[in-house]
Every structure is written in structure tokens, then in C-alpha cells.
Design an enzyme around this catalytic site. Structure first.
Site, PDB file in Angstrom:
ATOM      1  N   LYS A 200       0.860  -1.186   0.000  1.00 18.96           N
ATOM      2  CA  LYS A 200       0.000   0.000   0.000  1.00 18.96           C
ATOM      3  C   LYS A 200       0.896   1.236   0.000  1.00 18.96           C
ATOM      4  CE  LYS A 200      -3.135   2.663   2.989  1.00 18.96           C
ATOM      5  NZ  LYS A 200      -3.958   2.706   4.205  1.00 18.96           N
TER       6      LYS A 200
ATOM      7  N   ASP B 112      -2.459  10.320   3.414  1.00 22.65           N
ATOM      8  CA  ASP B 112      -3.843   9.941   3.662  1.00 22.65           C
ATOM      9  C   ASP B 112      -4.511  11.004   4.525  1.00 22.65           C
ATOM     10  OD1 ASP B 112      -6.245   8.693   4.099  1.00 22.65           O
ATOM     11  OD2 ASP B 112      -5.450   7.183   5.489  1.00 22.65           O
TER      12      ASP B 112
ATOM     13  N   LYS C 139      -9.582  13.321   8.373  1.00 19.15           N
ATOM     14  CA  LYS C 139      -9.023  12.945   9.670  1.00 19.15           C
ATOM     15  C   LYS C 139      -8.796  14.193  10.517  1.00 19.15           C
ATOM     16  CE  LYS C 139      -6.130   9.005   8.199  1.00 19.15           C
ATOM     17  NZ  LYS C 139      -6.660   7.928   9.060  1.00 19.15           N
TER      18      LYS C 139
ATOM     19  N   ASP D 163       1.875   6.583   5.285  1.00 14.86           N
ATOM     20  CA  ASP D 163       0.870   5.597   4.899  1.00 14.86           C
ATOM     21  C   ASP D 163       1.305   4.834   3.640  1.00 14.86           C
ATOM     22  OD1 ASP D 163      -1.435   4.327   5.647  1.00 14.86           O
ATOM     23  OD2 ASP D 163      -2.771   5.672   4.555  1.00 14.86           O
TER      24      ASP D 163
ATOM     25  N   ASP E 297     -12.126   7.280   4.428  1.00 13.90           N
ATOM     26  CA  ASP E 297     -10.833   7.067   5.094  1.00 13.90           C
ATOM     27  C   ASP E 297     -10.426   5.588   5.071  1.00 13.90           C
ATOM     28  OD1 ASP E 297      -8.532   7.700   6.403  1.00 13.90           O
ATOM     29  OD2 ASP E 297      -9.463   7.990   8.378  1.00 13.90           O
TER      30      ASP E 297
ATOM     31  N   GLU F 281      -9.553   3.861   2.633  1.00 13.29           N
ATOM     32  CA  GLU F 281      -9.146   3.889   1.227  1.00 13.29           C
ATOM     33  C   GLU F 281      -8.136   2.798   0.881  1.00 13.29           C
ATOM     34  OE1 GLU F 281      -7.654   5.652   3.505  1.00 13.29           O
ATOM     35  OE2 GLU F 281      -5.648   4.953   3.019  1.00 13.29           O
TER      36      GLU F 281
ATOM     37  N   ARG G  76      -7.964  -0.407   1.466  1.00 12.92           N
ATOM     38  CA  ARG G  76      -8.536  -1.646   0.921  1.00 12.92           C
ATOM     39  C   ARG G  76      -9.042  -1.440  -0.501  1.00 12.92           C
ATOM     40  NH1 ARG G  76     -12.611  -1.801   5.918  1.00 12.92           N
ATOM     41  NH2 ARG G  76     -10.828  -0.724   6.808  1.00 12.92           N
TER      42      ARG G  76
HETATM   43  N1  BES Z   1      -4.030   4.818   7.091  1.00 11.82           N
HETATM   44  C1  BES Z   1      -5.110   4.499   7.957  1.00 11.82           C
HETATM   45  C2  BES Z   1      -4.744   3.459   8.997  1.00 11.82           C
HETATM   46  C3  BES Z   1      -3.715   3.864  10.009  1.00 11.82           C
HETATM   47  C4  BES Z   1      -4.111   4.495  11.168  1.00 11.82           C
HETATM   48  C5  BES Z   1      -2.390   3.542   9.845  1.00 11.82           C
HETATM   49  C6  BES Z   1      -3.168   4.826  12.112  1.00 11.82           C
HETATM   50  C7  BES Z   1      -1.451   3.883  10.784  1.00 11.82           C
HETATM   51  C8  BES Z   1      -1.842   4.519  11.937  1.00 11.82           C
HETATM   52  C9  BES Z   1      -6.288   3.966   7.162  1.00 11.82           C
HETATM   53  O1  BES Z   1      -6.423   4.404   5.868  1.00 11.82           O
HETATM   54  C10 BES Z   1      -7.503   4.402   7.871  1.00 11.82           C
HETATM   55  O2  BES Z   1      -7.685   5.575   8.039  1.00 11.82           O
HETATM   56  N2  BES Z   1      -8.305   3.467   8.311  1.00 11.82           N
HETATM   57  C11 BES Z   1      -9.479   3.775   9.036  1.00 11.82           C
HETATM   58  C12 BES Z   1     -10.519   2.746   8.670  1.00 11.82           C
HETATM   59  C13 BES Z   1     -11.888   3.045   9.239  1.00 11.82           C
HETATM   60  C14 BES Z   1     -12.450   4.305   8.609  1.00 11.82           C
HETATM   61  C15 BES Z   1     -12.781   1.863   8.956  1.00 11.82           C
HETATM   62  C16 BES Z   1      -9.143   3.674  10.518  1.00 11.82           C
HETATM   63  O3  BES Z   1      -8.338   2.839  10.900  1.00 11.82           O
HETATM   64  O4  BES Z   1      -9.648   4.484  11.285  1.00 11.82           O
HETATM   65 MG    MG Z   2      -7.624   6.303   5.351  1.00  9.73          MG
HETATM   66 ZN    ZN Z   3      -4.729   5.209   4.939  1.00 12.37          ZN
END
Ligand code: BES
Ligand code: MG
Ligand code: ZN
Length: 469
Positions: A241, A246, A253, A264, A323, A325, A327
């Protein structure tokens, strides 16, 4: 840094590791222990001039023998490095046997990792550099081989850290595409194939295209093809990825969570690192390192919550949260790489914050649709001291991803967030043997002031080395 293996070394400085519950055989250190000037407690140190004028000793404490492990050895090596720097010692001899059997690799990897500084963007550069390390051993040939592997792995880790530490205004999708071009140019068996946004749309990649649409940066899927094995050998495909930033998209966020999101692309960075390591080791194996390079940003053209996207596989996805994204970027990339007829596919992604909640900052979450592959990765994780935990692809939770209007939703609700993310991906990987590494915790430690770790380069490289045996 030059690392030699010798039966004995002419160096003036010798580094000795001392256990708290043992007495050094070197007189000046033994005396310091007797007087309790040097306790040999974990990560303590003591510098002594030897009796013969031409020899100095730098003693590093390891703590109690029964508490000695990879973690405490790494801490001791951090102390060693800072002491060397403080004393301006750039050349030394060392006997690593006190660290335990077969500890050369841990020693070399920890030392090279300790020496990492990110000063590319500072006017004033770090001036101290280690020049030469003589490892004293009786089994020169084995240790020499270990050193070669360790240097390849740890330098690749430091390379991955550099990519992660560079901010997105420099480390853009074009920057990383160029990095892929540079990397393949260093090796005869390596070539690059990549596609841009137009090709993605032609192939029906509705998911990755939607994520990239809110950013002026172009999206790419870049495939670094390393063919060190036999022509007919099916390749192992690594998919990283590579979200260069992000923001969360329209589901923006909060700023505290955003500050580490230049990292990311940690999954992609580990693919770059691993490809660098295996080309340097010239492994006789076929590996395709694939990186999905995208920015998740926002403007009038952004994809929205409620949108329904059609993936390359034909599965339709309702957007619950922009967010989630990672997947979306991965699902189309995981479909695209079917063209390589992979033997095994491993994706690496900073996918979910929930992974950090479940496993903390040190453990990588390991998911797989194949127990043999999961076992192989667990073994590689253990051998390379790059910790991972086997997580369940618990089938009943597929229900959490149900959508009223599409085949699936891209979020599964607050419970089991890392598992539902992995289950989402599993719908796109049914045609091959696959593992997913969620490195949201292990690729970077800490949140608001995150530092890059260069993981899971050791686990991935070790896994590939083991595939050769
Ligand atoms: N890049 C983030 C995941 C992440 C969070 C990586 C903290 C490293 C540290 C990912 O894209 C994300 O934001 N995921 C969301 C998913 C949710 C909206 C289902 C998350 O983890 O909050
Ligand atoms: Mg995200
Ligand atoms: Zn992300």
C-alpha cells in the site's frame, strides 16, 4: 561501514558485552565490576584503558542472562552506538559470542539500525560515521555469510525509513515511481512495468481510480519484476500500500491523526526495501514487487460516502467511509496481479488504526487464507526477530461488511476493524495463496510523533531467503 571477520583483530578499541551475573575475563573490566563502577546492568556502559597502552575497552552491560532477548540486545546496541559516537570511536573489534549463539545477525542488524539518522532535509548533517567493525570469531565463513545477509536487510530497512520519513510534498507518487525506476536499473534481472490512471480506467479499476481522483497527484501501479530464478518458476508477488498521504478524504481525519500519514506508504516502502535486499543478495528466485501509489486527498472531484464503486473484479462497493481507502487501492491491485500467475501473494499495508489498538506498536498482524503460508511467515518472523501475530479471517464477520445497495460496504463498523478489513481483501484473493500483513503499528511507532521502523523488511527478506533453501 566495513565489517570484517577475523580470528583476531589489531584494533585498539575492543567492545565487550558483559552479563550482569558474570564476571568479565578482562582485567580492567573485572576490576570495575568489583568496585561496582560498572554494574553490567542492561544498557549500561564503561570505557577503560587497557594495561598495555595500545588497547582500550568499551564494556556494554547486558543485564541478567535469563532476561536476555532480541529486544534487550537491541537496546544494548543503541547504547553501544551512542557511546561510540560520544567517544568518537569509528573503528573497533568485537566478540559477539556473549550475546548468545548465532547472534551475529542480530548484532549487525541492530548496529546498522542504530546508526540511522534522517538528516537529508537539514542544513547541518550528522558527521559521525562508523568506519570499520572487526568481528572476532572462529567460524569465519558462516559469520561472513550472516554479515552479508544482515547488511542487505538492515540497509534495506534504513532505505525504507528514508522513504517513509520524506514528506509527501517531496515523496510524491511521481517520486516513488522514479524510485522504482532507479531500483530496477541497479540489477540485470530487474525490470519495471507500470500503469497510470488512463490504463486503470480502461481495466475497470473503479476503486483505486476513485481514491486517487481527489488529488492532483497521478496514481500508479508499479511492478518491479525481479527474475533471479528459473524462467518457469511462478513468482512470489509482494503488494505494498503506497498512500503517499492519507488525509482521510471527505471523511477528513483530525489533524493529530494526520501528522503520521506521510508514512501511509509504509507497505510500499517495505516492498522497495525487500526488492533492494534480494537484488543485492542475488537470490535465485522470481519476485514481483508491486506498489500502489496514490494520494487520498479531497476536492470537488473526490469520491464520497454513499458512492458505489465497481472494482476490477466486478464486485460493487458502497463507500461507508472515504478514510478506509487502503482496501480500495489494494483490491484492484490484488486483482491486477493475477496476470503474474503468482505462487504466493503477500500484501503489506498500514491498513487499520484498529490493528494498533489490538496488537500495539510492535506486532505485525498476519492474516492468511493458507495455513502453510502463515506458518512460513511466522517462522521467518521468528528467525528475523521481526515480531508478528497470526490473526483470524473469521468468516462470520463477513456479515459486518454487508451493504443494502451494493455487494459490499468498505467499512465493517467499530468492532474487529482489522479483521473486517482483511476479510474485505480476502474477497479479491480467492484465486491464489495469499497473506496480508497489517503493519499500521509495526511500520511506524507512536502517533503524533511517529518514527519509521523499516519493518517488515526483515520478515519478508527472511521469508524469501527461506524459499530458496
Ligand atoms: N491509514 C489508515 C490506517 C492507520 C491508522 C495507519 C493509524 C497507521 C496509523 C487507514 O487508511 C484508515 O484511516 N483506516 C481507518 C478505517 C476506518 C475508517 C474503517 C481507521 O483505521 O480508522
Ligand atoms: Mg484512510
Ligand atoms: Zn490510509
Amino acid at each position: 561501514m566495513q565489517i570484517n571477520t577475523l580470528n583476531q583483530s589489531p584494533c585498539t578499541t575492543e567492545v565487550v558485552f558483559v552479563l550482569e551475573d558474570s564476571v568479565s575475563t578482562i582485567d580492567v573490566i573485572k576490576k570495575a565490576q568489583d568496585k561496582e563502577v560498572f554494574t553490567a546492568k542492561a544498557a549500561s556502559s564503561y570505557f577503560a584503558l587497557g594495561e598495555g597502552k595500545n588497547k582500550n575497552y568499551l564494556a556494554i552491560g547486558l543485564g541478567k542472562k535469563d532476561k536476555l532477548n532480541a529486544h534487550s540486545i537491541r537496546k544494548a546496541l543503541n547504547t553501544l552506538y551512542s557511546q561510540l559516537k560520544a567517544l568518537s570511536i569509528d573503528t573497533f573489534a568485537v566478540d559477539t559470542s556473549t550475546l548468545g549463539d548465532n547472534c551475529t545477525r542480530l548484532f549487525v542488524e541492530a548496529l546498522i539500525n542504530s546508526s540511522y539518522v534522517f538528516d537529508q532535509l537539514k542544513s547541518e548533517k550528522e558527521t559521525f560515521k562508523l568506519k570499520q567493525v572487526d568481528i572476532i570469531t572462529q567460524s569465519v565463513s558462516e559469520v561472513t555469510r550472516d554479515i552479508k545477509i544482515s547488511q542487505a536487510i538492515a540497509n534495506a530497512q534504513n532505505y525504507a525509513k528514508d522513504l517513509k520519513n520524506l514528506p509527501a510534498n517531496i515523496c510524491s507518487t511521481d517520486y516513488l515511481l522514479n524510485e522504482a525506476k532507479k531500483l530496477v536499473a541497479t540489477n540485470d534481472h530487474c525490470s519495471l512495468h507500470y500503469i497510470g490512471e488512463e490504463e486503470m480506467l480502461k481495466l475497470g479499476m473503479g476503486c483505486i481510480s476513485a481514491v486517487g481522483r481527489g488529488s492532483p497527484m497521478p496514481s500508479y501501479i508499479a511492478c518491479m519484476e525481479y527474475r533471479g530464478g528459473k524462467k518457469e518458476d511462478q513468482p512470489i508477488v509482494l503488494v505494498g500500500k503506497g498512500l503517499v498521504y492519507d488525509t482521510g478524504g471527505l471523511c477528513l481525519k483530525p489533524w493529530q491523526s494526520m501528522s503520521s500519514m506521510k508514512m501511509d506508504m509504509g507497505g510500499a516502502a517495505s516492498v522497495f526495501g525487500t526488492i533492494q535486499a534480494i537484488t543485492r543478495l542475488k537470490l535465485p528466485i522470481n519476485v514481483i514487487g508491486v506498489v500502489a501509489l496514490v494520494e487520498n486527498s479531497l476536492d470537488g472531484n473526490s469520491y464520497r460516502p454513499g458512492d458505489v464503486l465497481t472494482s476490477m473484479k466486478g464486485i460493487t462497493v458502497e463507500i461507508g467511509n472515504t478514510d478506509a481507502e487502503g482496501r480500495l487501492v489494494l483490491c484492484d491491485t490484488l486483482t491486477y496481479i493475477e496476470r503474474y500467475k503468482p505462487k504466493v501473494v503477500i500484501d503489506i499495508a498500514t491498513l487499520t488504526g484498529a490493528m494498533v489498538v489490538a496488537l500495539g506498536g510492535d506486532l505485525t498482524g498476519l492474516f492468511s487464507n493458507n495455513d502453510t503460508l502463515a506458518g512460513d511467515l511466522k517462522l521467518a518472523s521468528k528467525e528475523s526477530h521481526d515480531p508478528a501475530w497470526h490473526m483470524p479471517l473469521h468468516a462470520p464477520y463477513h456479515e459486518l461488511l454487508k451493504s443494502d445497495v451494493a455487494d459490499m460496504n468498505n467499512i465493517g463498523g467499530p468492532a474487529a476493524g482489522s479483521i473486517t478489513a482483511a476479510l474485505f481483501l480476502s474477497k479479491f484473493t480467492e484465486n491464489y495463496t495469499w497473506a496480508h500483513l497489517d503493519v499500521a503499528g509495526s511500520a511506524m511507532t507512536g502517533f503524533e510523533k511517529a518514527t519509521a521502523t523499516g519493518r517488515p523488511v526483515p520478515m519478508l527478506t527472511q521469508y524469501l531467503i527461506n524459499q530458496v533453501k
